[in-house]
Structure formats: structure tokens, C-alpha cells
Design an enzyme around this catalytic site. Structure first.
Site, PDB file in Angstrom:
ATOM      1  N   PHE A 193       2.111  -8.469   2.333  1.00 49.92           N
ATOM      2  CA  PHE A 193       1.590  -7.895   3.572  1.00 49.92           C
ATOM      3  C   PHE A 193       2.651  -7.203   4.399  1.00 49.92           C
ATOM      4  O   PHE A 193       2.333  -6.319   5.210  1.00 49.92           O
ATOM      5  CB  PHE A 193       0.928  -8.991   4.428  1.00 49.92           C
ATOM      6  CG  PHE A 193       1.898  -9.949   5.076  1.00 49.92           C
ATOM      7  CD1 PHE A 193       2.190 -11.170   4.488  1.00 49.92           C
ATOM      8  CD2 PHE A 193       2.520  -9.636   6.271  1.00 49.92           C
ATOM      9  CE1 PHE A 193       3.085 -12.056   5.083  1.00 49.92           C
ATOM     10  CE2 PHE A 193       3.407 -10.507   6.879  1.00 49.92           C
ATOM     11  CZ  PHE A 193       3.700 -11.720   6.283  1.00 49.92           C
ATOM     12  N   GLU A 220      -4.356  -8.720   0.940  1.00 48.92           N
ATOM     13  CA  GLU A 220      -5.661  -8.671   1.590  1.00 48.92           C
ATOM     14  C   GLU A 220      -5.546  -8.725   3.116  1.00 48.92           C
ATOM     15  O   GLU A 220      -6.544  -8.526   3.817  1.00 48.92           O
ATOM     16  CB  GLU A 220      -6.545  -9.813   1.087  1.00 48.92           C
ATOM     17  CG  GLU A 220      -6.076 -11.213   1.438  1.00 48.92           C
ATOM     18  CD  GLU A 220      -5.067 -11.789   0.466  1.00 48.92           C
ATOM     19  OE1 GLU A 220      -4.941 -13.032   0.422  1.00 48.92           O
ATOM     20  OE2 GLU A 220      -4.381 -11.013  -0.246  1.00 48.92           O
ATOM     21  N   CYS A 325      11.844 -10.043   3.820  1.00 48.06           N
ATOM     22  CA  CYS A 325      12.612 -10.901   2.926  1.00 48.06           C
ATOM     23  C   CYS A 325      14.088 -10.548   2.956  1.00 48.06           C
ATOM     24  O   CYS A 325      14.907 -11.271   2.401  1.00 48.06           O
ATOM     25  CB  CYS A 325      12.077 -10.850   1.499  1.00 48.06           C
ATOM     26  SG  CYS A 325      12.477  -9.354   0.624  1.00 48.06           S
TER      27      CYS A 325
END
Length: 543
Positions: A193, A220, A325
Site C-alpha cells: 500500500f 487492496e 521500508c
């Protein structure tokens, strides 16, 4: 996982703010969140975000998930979560398109990618607005994401040079050998996401430039950008079925990993899911690259410019609300650098403006969901309970919200005197929380970096070239920054970590993408004189 970090080469000198990172203030008070304006009332029946298969929209689903505006806490859409049959349809479309696409000349493939690049430039503001609306990141951060995605398209436009094989003449008498790189077939990408445009474009351009066809399973949580990317690829001239988009959850993921016609899978996300993708995919005979989580350390030596280090730490820790990240989540203060560095970071954190991504005054937006916001807030509480010192508590910020009605906001937090055995250090928090660990020496700092199970990125801030070079050699991470807090490689290098940050042997995008999306064939040829032919049962020799 993954991240807007190292700047495009035309954005300014080293040390300038990175694309999409927050500019910092040295104010001493945390201002209130910028107003979101009147709440946007969702329609009675929120619009449906579906699939694109063989160039046609689809909405097959086993269930539907909500799409939120994280800045306001409202539901703005529904996403169709695909059944295994829908995934099968997408793979079938990609398989049917593969022979024609593989036969398409390299020049034509690149022509389409150049057209796609132009369309991305023309629509970059629209793309950034869509990212901001569903992810929540501020508009400048979203624009930085688009800029870094463009680099990967630019690299793919030059990929014919890297697809050249080799040729050796006369390896034996009358025998020549040449090598070719051929596409795999149908490949898939499963993306997170936090970068709904950049990470898919880490994969798609190189994959299709090499002659493969593609099935994308985006997150999603913010799915609409994937449909915009598919639309622009079609407008650029990409044939139907070469790139297909399937919205979904684990049902779709596991079907892609098990489908016999999917040759390779690229994944970016958390370490537990990356491990599952790698193990499940390889068990079913797939080539898999699975990029996982991180705990990126920024080592600050006593000789560093502490103001520059504080600016970098705040930018790298709190940009995109820490949902990267490659975010710096741990500052390692060496020697007597700690107190002054923490004071400098605190002053900057207290001056950050947190608000909706579509407000030009906002520097940091909300988190992706109420559940994730609450999990990050709970981690701050446990840090205090376990003995760390919470210098700035984002839960007490005037921007912080509870429930879902006012957006998913949490202020930036700074936690000092963190120990390596505390949860705030051992877990990937993935939110606006920066931990400070103190060490007496450089050697202890490097030992700390190397003992961590993650190895995505690490950085050092120092004026000492010898120490910096030693850190480059000794630090066990896939990407190293020297006075650069987020060392995300430019598009013509490859991105990837070590240890539990990567499962598989290939990094993503750049030169290693050619290796991942092709397989090599070596051809040995001989055109003998029929008059000289004879039977010879010996092992072939070259001399």
C-alpha cells in the site's frame, strides 16, 4: 516496504531534501493539524474498484473491501476482492497475449514504453492526487513517488542494450557459440500500500520490455492507482492482455503463487508475508523475489554536523508518516553525540505540521488505517512501559485522533534510551516513531547494525572519510548511505536488502531485473562439410 529516497540526479546537490521528504522546522511547539475542510460525504453506494483483464473491466469478487480517505476517515469506495476464477482469467489473458508480445520487436516495445513515460509526465499531478487521496501521504511526497517511478520506466526504455547476448566464434573447429536472453512468459507482481505507483513500476516496465506478460495484484487498501496505470499503458499502445490488474487479498495472492502458468513472482511487503510468498511460490516451482521489512539504522558519529544529521533523521523517519521500508527507524548516537542530537531532533519534531495530504501546508499525513494507527500508538505505550524515555509522544499531539471519523492521524514520536531488547527496537513499527539507541563507540554501533535480523539499509553521518569507508565495508545491509539517510538506488542500479529483508537471490529493478525476468539459452552451432562427417562416440572436445 520500499521507498522514495535517493533523489533523482537532477534535483539538486547532495544533502538537499529528498523527493517527497518533509521539510523541517526548528519551532518548539507542535502546531495543530491543518484543517481538513468540510467532511466529504461518501455517496450512498461507494464506487467500485475492479479489475482490468485483457483490456476489459471486471468486478468478480468473493467479497468486497473498503477504500478509505485516511485524512477524513470516510469510506470513498469498495474494492472487489478476486476469486481464484478471476485470477485464472487474468493469467489466461496474459498467457494468450504472450506469443504475440514476445514476437513484438524490441524497438516497438520500447516505443510503447517511451509513450507511457510521456503519459506519466502528462498525468503526474492526477496520479499524485490519487495516491494522496487513498494512501494519505502529502502531495509533495506523492509527487516524489511518481518521479522515482519514472526512473524505472526510463531504465526500461534503454533495456535493449542489456538484452544483447554474447557470441564466440570458432570455439572448436567450425563451431560457434552464442547466448540469448529469452522471456519467461507470464509473471506476476504483488505490491504494497505504501507506494501504489512506484513499486508496481519497479516491476512492470522491465518485465514487459524483456518480452513477458504481467499480472499485477496491488494492495487492496489503495487500489485505484493501479487502474490509472493500466489505462495509461493502454493509451500508450500496449496490447490487451500484456498487463492485467487483479484486485484482491490473500485468496488472490495464493492463487497466483500456485497457478501453473505463472513463471515468476515479484513481491514487496512485510517480512512474514515475504517469507510466505517465497516459500509457497518456490514450492510451486516459481522464480521468486520477495522483498520484506526493515529496521534501518542511521549511525551518527560525534564529529558529524549534528544539525544536518537532525534534519536528515526527521526527514527520513517521519516522511510518509514512517510508512516506508527505507525509513530511518533507529538513530544510533555514538559517544557524546546523544544529548545534543536528541535535543535537535526534538525541536524539529515539535515543529512538524501534520494534516491532510491535499493541504499544501501539511508536511506529514495520516496513517493508512485506523487499525494501523492504533497499533503504532500501542507500540509507543509499550516502549514507555519497558523503560525507554518517550521524549515526544505522538499520542498526546493535538493532531492525534481516535476512532475513524476524523482521519487516521498520529503525531510524530521520539523515543530515547532504547535498548535492543525492547519491542520498539525489535519490531518494524512502520509509523512515525523514531528510536534513539546510544553506544559508546563506533565498533558497538556497527555491531548493533549487524546483529539486527533486518538488512535493508543503513546510513552513517560523519566528516571522517576513513570511518565512512570502513562502514561501507563492515555494515551488513544491501544499501548504504554516507551522509544520505535513505539510500534508495537510482533506477539504473538495483534495490534490495540482506538478511530477513530479502528472500530470493535477485534484487529488484535496474540491471538485476533483466536477470530476473529472462532466462539464458546457449546455442552451439556447426555447419560441417558432409564429406568430412563421421561417427565419434568420444566426449566433445575443443582442441
Amino acid at each position: 516496504m520500499s521507498e522514495v529516497g535517493a533523489p533523482r540526479t537532477d534535483t539538486g546537490p547532495a544533502g538537499a531534501p529528498l523527493p517527497g521528504e518533509v521539510a523541517v522546522s526548528t519551532g518548539t511547539e507542535q502546531p495543530a493539524r491543518a484543517p481538513a475542510g468540510p467532511p466529504k460525504s461518501p455517496p450512498t453506494d461507494p464506487p467500485l474498484v475492479g479489475h482490468v483483464i485483457a483490456g476489459r473491466p471486471g468486478d468478480g469478487a468473493h467479497t468486497y473491501g473498503p477504500v478509505h480517505d485516511p485524512a477524513r476517515g470516510t469510506t470513498t469506495g469498495r474494492v472487489a476482492l478476486a476469486t481464484p476464477a478471476v485470477v485464472d482469467d487474468a493469467v489466461a489473458a496474459a498467457k494468450a497475449a504472450f506469443p504475440g508480445w514476445r514476437a513484438t520487436s524490441l524497438s516497438r516495445r520500447v516505443e510503447i514504453l517511451f509513450a507511457f513515460h510521456r503519459l506519466l509526465l502528462d498525468h503526474r499531478d492526477e496520479i499524485a492526487a490519487l495516491i494522496s487521496a487513498e494512501h494519505g501521504k502529502v502531495r509533495s511526497d506523492a509527487a516524489g513517488e511518481v518521479a522515482r517511478a519514472l526512473e524505472c520506466v526510463e531504465f526500461a526504455c534503454g533495456i535493449p542494450h542489456l538484452l544483447k547476448g554474447g557470441f564466440s566464434e570458432q570455439v572448436s573447429v567450425g563451431v560457434d557459440v552464442h547466448e540469448v536472453k529469452q522471456p519467461l512468459g507470464v509473471v506476476a507482481g504483488i505490491t504494497p500500500f505504501n507506494f501504489p505507483v512506484m513499486v508496481p513500476l519497479w516491476m512492470i516496465p522491465s518485465a514487459i520490455a524483456c518480452g513477458n506478460t504481467f499480472v499485477l495484484k496491488p494492495s487492496e487498501k489503495d487500489p485505484s492507482a493501479s487502474l490509472l496505470v493500466a489505462r495509461l499503458l493502454a493509451e500508450a499502445g500496449l496490447p490487451d492482455g500484456v498487463v492485467n490488474v487483479v484486485q484482491g487479498d490473500r485468496v488472490a495472492v495464493d492463487r497466483l503463487l500456485e497457478h501453473p502458468d505463472v513463471e515468476a513472482v515479484s513481491f514487496v511487503g512485510s517480512t512474514p508475508v515475504a517469507r510466505h510468498v517465497y516459500e509457497h511460490g518456490t514450492r510451486h516451482g516459481k522464480r521468486v523475489q520477495a522483498l520484506g521489512g526493515a529496521k534501518n539504522h542511521m549511525v551518527v558519529l560525534p564529529d558529524a554536523d549534528l544539525d544536518a544529521a537532525a534534519d536528515a533523521a526527521v526527514s527520513a523517519a517521519y516522511g510518509s508518516a514512517g510508512e516506508r521500508c527505507m525509513a530511518v527507524s533507529v538513530v544510533v548516537a555514538v559517544g557524546d553525540a546523544g544529548d545534543a542530537l536528541v535535543d535537535a531532533i526534538r525541536a524539529r519534531v515539535q515543529g512538524l505540521v501534520v494534516g491532510p495530504g491535499d493541504d499544501p501546508g501539511s508536511q506529514m499525513g495520516p496513517l493508512i488505517t485506523a487499525q494501523h494507527r492504533d497499533a503504532v500508538a500501542a507500540a509507543i505505550g509499550r516502549a514507555a512501559e519497558q523503560g525507554a524515555r518517550v521524549v515526544v509522544d505522538g499520542r498526546e499531539s493535538p493532531v492525534a485522533t481516535t476512532g475513524e471519523g476524523d482521519g487516521f492521524f498520529l503525531g510524530a514520536s521520539l523515543v530515547d534510551h532504547v535498548r535492543p531488547d525492547q519491542e520498539v527496537y525489535t519490531r518494524e513499527i512502520f509509523g512515525p516513531v523514531l528510536s534513539v539507541v546510544r553506544t559508546a563507540t563506533y565498533a558497538e554501533a556497527v555491531e548493533l547494525v549487524n546483529a539486527n535480523p533486518y538488512g535493508n539499509g543503513a546510513a552513517i553521518f560523519t566528516r571522517d572519510g576513513g570511518a565512512a569507508r570502513q562502514f561501507e565495508v563492515e555494515a551488513q545491509a544491501g544499501m548504504i548511505g554516507v551522509n544520505v539517510p535513505i539510500p534508495v538506488p537510482v533506477g539504473y542500479y538495483s534495490f534490495g536488502g540482506w538478511k530477513n529483508s530479502l528472500f530470493g537471490d535477485s534484487h529488484i529493478y535496474g540491471p538485476e531485473s533483466v536477470h530476473f525476468y529472462t532466462r539464458t539459452k546457449v546455442v552451439t552451432t556447426r555447419w560441417p562439410d558432409p564429406a568430412a562427417s563421421s561417427v565419434d562416440l568420444g566426449f566433445p572436445r575443443t582442441r
